[in-house]
Design a protein around this motif. Structure first.
Motif, PDB file in Angstrom:
ATOM      1  N   GLY A  30     -57.795   1.580   6.169  1.00 49.24           N
ATOM      2  CA  GLY A  30     -57.794   0.580   5.107  1.00 49.24           C
ATOM      3  C   GLY A  30     -59.002  -0.335   5.127  1.00 49.24           C
ATOM      4  O   GLY A  30     -58.903  -1.527   4.840  1.00 49.24           O
ATOM      5  N   SER A  31     -60.164   0.217   5.435  1.00 55.20           N
ATOM      6  CA  SER A  31     -61.361  -0.610   5.624  1.00 55.20           C
ATOM      7  C   SER A  31     -61.756  -1.372   4.365  1.00 55.20           C
ATOM      8  O   SER A  31     -62.186  -2.523   4.431  1.00 55.20           O
ATOM      9  CB  SER A  31     -62.529   0.265   6.096  1.00 55.20           C
ATOM     10  N   ARG A  32     -61.608  -0.758   3.177  1.00 52.95           N
ATOM     11  CA  ARG A  32     -62.006  -1.440   1.938  1.00 52.95           C
ATOM     12  C   ARG A  32     -61.079  -2.598   1.596  1.00 52.95           C
ATOM     13  O   ARG A  32     -61.455  -3.507   0.860  1.00 52.95           O
ATOM     14  CB  ARG A  32     -62.052  -0.439   0.783  1.00 52.95           C
ATOM     15  N   ALA A  33     -59.844  -2.562   2.125  1.00 53.49           N
ATOM     16  CA  ALA A  33     -58.885  -3.636   1.865  1.00 53.49           C
ATOM     17  C   ALA A  33     -58.900  -4.689   2.967  1.00 53.49           C
ATOM     18  O   ALA A  33     -58.082  -5.599   2.962  1.00 53.49           O
ATOM     19  CB  ALA A  33     -57.476  -3.071   1.729  1.00 53.49           C
ATOM     20  N   GLY A  34     -59.811  -4.576   3.906  1.00 53.50           N
ATOM     21  CA  GLY A  34     -59.869  -5.542   4.987  1.00 53.50           C
ATOM     22  C   GLY A  34     -59.237  -5.049   6.262  1.00 53.50           C
ATOM     23  O   GLY A  34     -59.147  -5.784   7.240  1.00 53.50           O
ATOM     24  N   GLY A  35     -58.779  -3.785   6.281  1.00 55.95           N
ATOM     25  CA  GLY A  35     -58.245  -3.178   7.489  1.00 55.95           C
ATOM     26  C   GLY A  35     -56.737  -3.197   7.584  1.00 55.95           C
ATOM     27  O   GLY A  35     -56.099  -4.194   7.265  1.00 55.95           O
ATOM     28  N   SER A  36     -56.162  -2.074   8.030  1.00 51.83           N
ATOM     29  CA  SER A  36     -54.732  -1.941   8.352  1.00 51.83           C
ATOM     30  C   SER A  36     -53.816  -2.491   7.261  1.00 51.83           C
ATOM     31  O   SER A  36     -52.892  -3.252   7.534  1.00 51.83           O
ATOM     32  CB  SER A  36     -54.442  -2.642   9.680  1.00 51.83           C
ATOM     33  N   LYS A  37     -54.056  -2.084   6.028  1.00 44.84           N
ATOM     34  CA  LYS A  37     -53.287  -2.649   4.919  1.00 44.84           C
ATOM     35  C   LYS A  37     -51.811  -2.286   4.986  1.00 44.84           C
ATOM     36  O   LYS A  37     -50.972  -3.015   4.449  1.00 44.84           O
ATOM     37  CB  LYS A  37     -53.878  -2.204   3.587  1.00 44.84           C
ATOM     38  N   GLN A  38     -51.469  -1.163   5.655  1.00 46.88           N
ATOM     39  CA  GLN A  38     -50.065  -0.765   5.715  1.00 46.88           C
ATOM     40  C   GLN A  38     -49.211  -1.742   6.513  1.00 46.88           C
ATOM     41  O   GLN A  38     -47.994  -1.791   6.350  1.00 46.88           O
ATOM     42  CB  GLN A  38     -49.923   0.646   6.306  1.00 46.88           C
ATOM     43  N   TRP A  39     -49.849  -2.555   7.373  1.00 46.13           N
ATOM     44  CA  TRP A  39     -49.109  -3.521   8.193  1.00 46.13           C
ATOM     45  C   TRP A  39     -49.142  -4.919   7.605  1.00 46.13           C
ATOM     46  O   TRP A  39     -48.433  -5.803   8.107  1.00 46.13           O
ATOM     47  CB  TRP A  39     -49.666  -3.554   9.617  1.00 46.13           C
ATOM     48  N   ARG A  40     -49.944  -5.136   6.602  1.00 47.97           N
ATOM     49  CA  ARG A  40     -50.064  -6.481   6.030  1.00 47.97           C
ATOM     50  C   ARG A  40     -48.804  -6.879   5.282  1.00 47.97           C
ATOM     51  O   ARG A  40     -48.040  -6.049   4.807  1.00 47.97           O
ATOM     52  CB  ARG A  40     -51.277  -6.546   5.084  1.00 47.97           C
ATOM     53  N   ASP A  41     -48.599  -8.182   5.179  1.00 47.51           N
ATOM     54  CA  ASP A  41     -47.415  -8.701   4.506  1.00 47.51           C
ATOM     55  C   ASP A  41     -47.594  -8.675   2.997  1.00 47.51           C
ATOM     56  O   ASP A  41     -48.651  -9.028   2.474  1.00 47.51           O
ATOM     57  CB  ASP A  41     -47.157 -10.143   4.967  1.00 47.51           C
ATOM     58  N   LEU A  42     -46.551  -8.236   2.312  1.00 46.94           N
ATOM     59  CA  LEU A  42     -46.516  -8.256   0.851  1.00 46.94           C
ATOM     60  C   LEU A  42     -45.111  -8.689   0.443  1.00 46.94           C
ATOM     61  O   LEU A  42     -44.143  -7.985   0.716  1.00 46.94           O
ATOM     62  CB  LEU A  42     -46.839  -6.877   0.269  1.00 46.94           C
ATOM     63  N   GLY A  43     -45.016  -9.859  -0.165  1.00 49.47           N
ATOM     64  CA  GLY A  43     -43.704 -10.343  -0.579  1.00 49.47           C
ATOM     65  C   GLY A  43     -42.721 -10.473   0.568  1.00 49.47           C
ATOM     66  O   GLY A  43     -41.524 -10.252   0.387  1.00 49.47           O
ATOM     67  N   GLY A  44     -43.215 -10.825   1.748  1.00 50.49           N
ATOM     68  CA  GLY A  44     -42.334 -11.032   2.887  1.00 50.49           C
ATOM     69  C   GLY A  44     -41.986  -9.784   3.665  1.00 50.49           C
ATOM     70  O   GLY A  44     -41.193  -9.835   4.609  1.00 50.49           O
ATOM     71  N   ARG A  45     -42.572  -8.640   3.302  1.00 49.27           N
ATOM     72  CA  ARG A  45     -42.312  -7.394   4.018  1.00 49.27           C
ATOM     73  C   ARG A  45     -43.631  -6.669   4.263  1.00 49.27           C
ATOM     74  O   ARG A  45     -44.546  -6.770   3.441  1.00 49.27           O
ATOM     75  CB  ARG A  45     -41.396  -6.481   3.199  1.00 49.27           C
ATOM     76  N   PRO A  46     -43.737  -5.899   5.349  1.00 47.56           N
ATOM     77  CA  PRO A  46     -44.944  -5.094   5.541  1.00 47.56           C
ATOM     78  C   PRO A  46     -45.098  -4.107   4.384  1.00 47.56           C
ATOM     79  O   PRO A  46     -44.103  -3.588   3.852  1.00 47.56           O
ATOM     80  CB  PRO A  46     -44.675  -4.357   6.863  1.00 47.56           C
ATOM     81  N   VAL A  47     -46.332  -3.848   4.011  1.00 44.69           N
ATOM     82  CA  VAL A  47     -46.602  -2.918   2.911  1.00 44.69           C
ATOM     83  C   VAL A  47     -45.876  -1.594   3.127  1.00 44.69           C
ATOM     84  O   VAL A  47     -45.263  -1.042   2.205  1.00 44.69           O
ATOM     85  CB  VAL A  47     -48.126  -2.703   2.776  1.00 44.69           C
ATOM     86  N   LEU A  48     -45.918  -1.066   4.333  1.00 46.96           N
ATOM     87  CA  LEU A  48     -45.268   0.214   4.632  1.00 46.96           C
ATOM     88  C   LEU A  48     -43.777   0.182   4.320  1.00 46.96           C
ATOM     89  O   LEU A  48     -43.207   1.166   3.835  1.00 46.96           O
ATOM     90  CB  LEU A  48     -45.498   0.565   6.105  1.00 46.96           C
ATOM     91  N   ARG A  49     -43.128  -0.922   4.588  1.00 46.33           N
ATOM     92  CA  ARG A  49     -41.665  -0.991   4.443  1.00 46.33           C
ATOM     93  C   ARG A  49     -41.227  -0.829   2.990  1.00 46.33           C
ATOM     94  O   ARG A  49     -40.153  -0.284   2.723  1.00 46.33           O
ATOM     95  CB  ARG A  49     -41.146  -2.305   5.018  1.00 46.33           C
ATOM     96  N   TRP A  50     -42.040  -1.296   2.058  1.00 44.47           N
ATOM     97  CA  TRP A  50     -41.668  -1.184   0.648  1.00 44.47           C
ATOM     98  C   TRP A  50     -41.396   0.274   0.268  1.00 44.47           C
ATOM     99  O   TRP A  50     -40.359   0.604  -0.319  1.00 44.47           O
ATOM    100  CB  TRP A  50     -42.771  -1.757  -0.243  1.00 44.47           C
ATOM    101  N   SER A  51     -42.324   1.164   0.594  1.00 49.45           N
ATOM    102  CA  SER A  51     -42.167   2.575   0.231  1.00 49.45           C
ATOM    103  C   SER A  51     -41.036   3.228   1.009  1.00 49.45           C
ATOM    104  O   SER A  51     -40.277   4.037   0.462  1.00 49.45           O
ATOM    105  CB  SER A  51     -43.472   3.330   0.488  1.00 49.45           C
ATOM    106  N   ALA A  52     -40.932   2.895   2.301  1.00 45.67           N
ATOM    107  CA  ALA A  52     -39.874   3.481   3.116  1.00 45.67           C
ATOM    108  C   ALA A  52     -38.500   3.112   2.571  1.00 45.67           C
ATOM    109  O   ALA A  52     -37.610   3.965   2.444  1.00 45.67           O
ATOM    110  CB  ALA A  52     -40.015   3.022   4.569  1.00 45.67           C
ATOM    111  N   GLU A  53     -38.309   1.853   2.221  1.00 47.84           N
ATOM    112  CA  GLU A  53     -37.026   1.427   1.677  1.00 47.84           C
ATOM    113  C   GLU A  53     -36.726   2.130   0.353  1.00 47.84           C
ATOM    114  O   GLU A  53     -35.590   2.553   0.103  1.00 47.84           O
ATOM    115  CB  GLU A  53     -37.014  -0.090   1.484  1.00 47.84           C
ATOM    116  N   ALA A  54     -37.743   2.290  -0.487  1.00 50.85           N
ATOM    117  CA  ALA A  54     -37.534   2.933  -1.793  1.00 50.85           C
ATOM    118  C   ALA A  54     -37.129   4.393  -1.630  1.00 50.85           C
ATOM    119  O   ALA A  54     -36.200   4.873  -2.295  1.00 50.85           O
ATOM    120  CB  ALA A  54     -38.796   2.822  -2.639  1.00 50.85           C
TER     121      ALA A  54
END
Length: 395
Positions: A30-54
């Motif tokens: 995730g270098s273009r997004a500032g690095g490790s975007k899958q672990w960053r917080d989005l709406g109180g949840r890690p980015v990865l968790r959104w897709s996993a929950e869906a």
């Protein structure tokens, strides 16, 4: 056994009653997004968790989450409390990571499988269903969006000729396939460079790929500014909480009210600093979240809170709000007492609350009233406070 090993060692049994398997690709830097975007917080949840929950909520019987080698424990932390998933160590390219995920699935060859990028967190059930339904008629399916903007070539800062957008589509994920067919297509891939996505692999193997409607909200987080856009797209709900607190008067020379110390001939008696204004406001914020009350978080029987500054209680409630992706909109505190006079200190109280809550001053109200000499506050036995807090949370 280490946490990462436990995650990888979780038994996986494919249940035919469930409708599909899934792979989330989350091994990129995730270098273009500032690095490790899958672990960053989005709406109180890690980015990865959104897709996993869906995907799990839509009925995925097994979910392979492909992460960089050594990141298994981080995935376990991000996906804590979810079941039917397991971590897989990815490869040097996206294609290698997808293949690692496919190889780890226990489903039979005719099972439907969805491949999804963790960088597209706002996945909804309708998009998943459209892709799965298309697999009843076609060997592969792809969610797409039409190209609305005009397209131009350009170089060296100058615009060039237009590009005909007729027949052009924006590809999204999840991309759907039959598991055995996609495994075989990857085994047969002979391109000079790694494929850009799984549809490219499927088409090279001669598989027809159906197009289904994508979702404009299913944007890919690529650049830092994309996170602000994604936050704005998250559905939110507004909630209101109320709080009330009262303390009796006792011997002393000052009193704390709304984070401000006021010289007085008495003080409020309590286990902490007895700041009734901050206590009521803390309860209002916790109440708006449905997160208990101040006594649940800071029991008066616990000696560590004896004489504690009530600032800590309020900041704790705000931290819990932020951890859930919430925002504080405004607060309103009413102090009920005959003495001391609050008006001379009201502005200082508002400024202190604004600083504690990171709110603009016009979103903070402090008022005072009396009970016309009635009741325990009217008789000078104690002081009461009530508060209202408005918040918003991801829906």
């Amino acid at each position: 056994m280490a946490l990462a090993a436990l995650v990888s060692a979780t038994p996986r049994v494919y249940k035919r009653a469930m409708s599909f398997s899934a792979v989330i690709v989350a091994a990129g830097t995730g270098s273009r997004a500032g690095g490790s975007k899958q672990w960053r917080d989005l709406g109180g949840r890690p980015v990865l968790r959104w897709s996993a929950e869906a995907l799990l909520a839509a009925g995925a019987s097994e979910l392979a989450v492909v992460v960089a080698p050594g990141a298994e424990a981080r995935a376990a932390e991000a996906l804590g409390g979810l079941d039917r998933w397991f971590a897989v160590a990815g490869g040097d390219t996206r294609a290698a990571s997808v293949q690692a995920g496919l190889d780890a699935l226990a489903a039979p060859p005719d099972a439907r499988v969805l491949i999804h990028d963790a960088a597209r967190p706002l996945l909804d059930a309708a998009t998943i269903r459209r892709v799965l339904d298309a697999l009843d008629e076609y060997p592969a399916a792809l969610p797409v969006l039409s190209v609305a903007d005009s397209l131009r070539r350009g170089a060296d800062g100058l615009i060039g000729e237009p590009v005909d957008r007729e027949g052009l589509w924006r590809a999204q994920t999840p991309q759907g396939f039959r598991l055995g067919a996609l495994r075989d297509a990857y085994a047969r891939w002979s391109g000079a460079s790694p494929p850009t996505d799984d549809v490219e692999v499927a088409r090279a193997a001669g598989l027809a790929v159906a197009m289904v409607d994508g979702d404009p909200r299913l944007m890919k987080l690529t650049f830092p500014e994309d996170f602000a856009m994604a936050e704005a797209l998250i559905p939110r709900q507004t909630r209101v909480g109320q709080g009330f607190d009262a303390h009796r008067w006792g011997p002393g020379s000052s009193v704390w009210l709304c984070g401000v110390e006021i010289a007085h001939d008495q003080t409020l008696i309590g286990h902490s600093d007895a700041d009734a204004g901050l206590h009521a406001l803390t309860d209002a914020i916790l109440g708006a979240m449905g997160d208990g009350d101040i006594g649940d978080h800071f029991p008066p029987t616990d000696p560590q809170w004896k004489g504690a500054s009530s600032d800590r209680f309020l900041e704790h409630a705000v931290d819990r709000l932020h951890a859930r992706g919430g925002r504080l909109i405004n607060v309103d505190v009413t102090l009920i007492c005959e003495r001391p006079k609050v008006k001379p200190h009201r502005q200082a109280m508002r400024e202190r609350l604004a600083a504690l809550l990171s709110l603009p001053l016009d979103a903070v109200s402090v008022k005072a009233t009396t009970t016309e000499a009635m009741g325990f506050t009217g008789r000078g036995e104690g002081l009461a406070a009530q508060a209202i807090a408005t918040i918003d949370l991801p829906a």
